[in-house]
Design a protein around this motif. Structure first.
Motif, PDB file in Angstrom:
ATOM      1  N   TYR A 119     -12.110  25.744   2.648  1.00 39.86           N
ATOM      2  CA  TYR A 119     -11.157  25.408   1.594  1.00 39.86           C
ATOM      3  C   TYR A 119     -11.654  25.918   0.251  1.00 39.86           C
ATOM      4  N   ASP A 213     -13.920  19.591   2.225  1.00 43.16           N
ATOM      5  CA  ASP A 213     -13.102  18.941   3.258  1.00 43.16           C
ATOM      6  C   ASP A 213     -12.581  17.599   2.742  1.00 43.16           C
ATOM      7  N   LYS A 214     -13.455  16.867   2.030  1.00 44.01           N
ATOM      8  CA  LYS A 214     -13.059  15.565   1.473  1.00 44.01           C
ATOM      9  C   LYS A 214     -11.960  15.737   0.430  1.00 44.01           C
ATOM     10  N   TYR A 216      -9.811  18.174   0.304  1.00 46.50           N
ATOM     11  CA  TYR A 216      -8.579  18.562   0.995  1.00 46.50           C
ATOM     12  C   TYR A 216      -7.877  17.340   1.604  1.00 46.50           C
ATOM     13  N   GLU A 217      -8.670  16.385   2.091  1.00 46.53           N
ATOM     14  CA  GLU A 217      -8.100  15.166   2.675  1.00 46.53           C
ATOM     15  C   GLU A 217      -7.496  14.260   1.607  1.00 46.53           C
ATOM     16  N   ASN A 218      -8.111  14.207   0.429  1.00 42.96           N
ATOM     17  CA  ASN A 218      -7.575  13.406  -0.675  1.00 42.96           C
ATOM     18  C   ASN A 218      -7.593  14.271  -1.932  1.00 42.96           C
ATOM     19  N   LYS A 219      -6.474  14.912  -2.217  1.00 40.62           N
ATOM     20  CA  LYS A 219      -6.415  15.896  -3.295  1.00 40.62           C
ATOM     21  C   LYS A 219      -6.265  15.274  -4.680  1.00 40.62           C
TER      22      LYS A 219
END
Length: 233
Positions: A119, A213-214, A216-219
């Motif tokens: 990402y 990654d974190k 992307y999960e919580n933008k």
């Protein structure tokens, strides 16, 4: 008629009606939505009587008996303070709405020389613009007469936005360095000559990838950038 005006009680009733009429602007003033508990507490101390403004028993008659005309200067000052407090509270609510809705723009792409998806932050102009605007607003609030009532909330917002700024800048810096190193360290022709550097890069890559990654999960920009330990990457 003329006979009524000659009744002994007439003058008393007239005085009371005029007193009530003169009191109405101050009754309306303390009934404003901007009046909160801390303002009522100040009024209690001034009139030396405690009452519950939300109680059904707090009637117009009881308000009248407070004889608000004795406290007109205090009420003028108090209701102006309440109005300014409400305005500052509304500004803080706007800042909260900004950051409830502001997201980090992050996209998925394939690494040239690394396995799996990765990402990448695609831009942060909106975040930096909102930071500039809201930090300026918070700074201006410190000069407001209402600052003391909201000091802890203003300080918390300043700390959070400073962390957002530091973290976004850190992410962009690491991302830029990652992009440059990934294109050098992992090239097949020279990978054998840079085995030590390649191992270090892959280790850093895994750490950075987990953090992205974190995101992307919580933008949500505020939540992502103020997560515990996030800006220690």
């Amino acid at each position: 008629g003329k006979e009524v005006k000659e009744w002994p009680i007439y003058d008393q009733m007239k005085r009371e009606m005029e007193h009530f009429k003169d009191s109405m602007p101050y009754i309306q003033a303390i009934s404003a939505d901007s009046m909160e508990d801390r303002h009522w507490e100040k009024l209690w101390k001034e009139v030396k009587e405690e009452f519950d403004p939300e109680s059904p028993e707090f009637t117009l008659e009881k308000i009248y008996k407070l004889d608000l005309l004795r406290y007109v200067d205090f009420i003028d000052t108090l209701t102006e303070e309440a109005r300014k407090d409400r305005d500052l509270k509304n500004e803080l609510a706007k800042i909260k709405r900004n950051w409830d809705n502001l997201q980090i723009k992050i996209l998925s792409f394939k690494c040239k020389n690394m396995e799996g998806d990765f990402y990448k932050i695609s831009g942060a102009d909106e975040i930096f613009q909102t930071l500039d605007e809201d930090v300026a607003k918070l700074s201006a609030m410190k000069t407001s007469s209402s600052f003391q009532a909201f000091e802890s909330e203003i300080q918390e917002w300043e700390d959070d936005l400073a962390m957002v700024s530091d973290t976004i800048e850190l992410l962009l810096t690491v991302q830029k360095q990652w992009t440059q190193l990934e294109s050098i360290v992992c090239i097949q022709g020279i990978a054998g000559q840079l085995q030590g550097e390649q191992a270090k890069f892959k280790q850093c890559h895994e750490v950075f990838k987990k953090e992205l990654d974190k995101v992307y999960e919580n933008k949500n920009a505020l939540q992502a950038c103020t997560a515990p330990g996030f800006n220690n990457i």
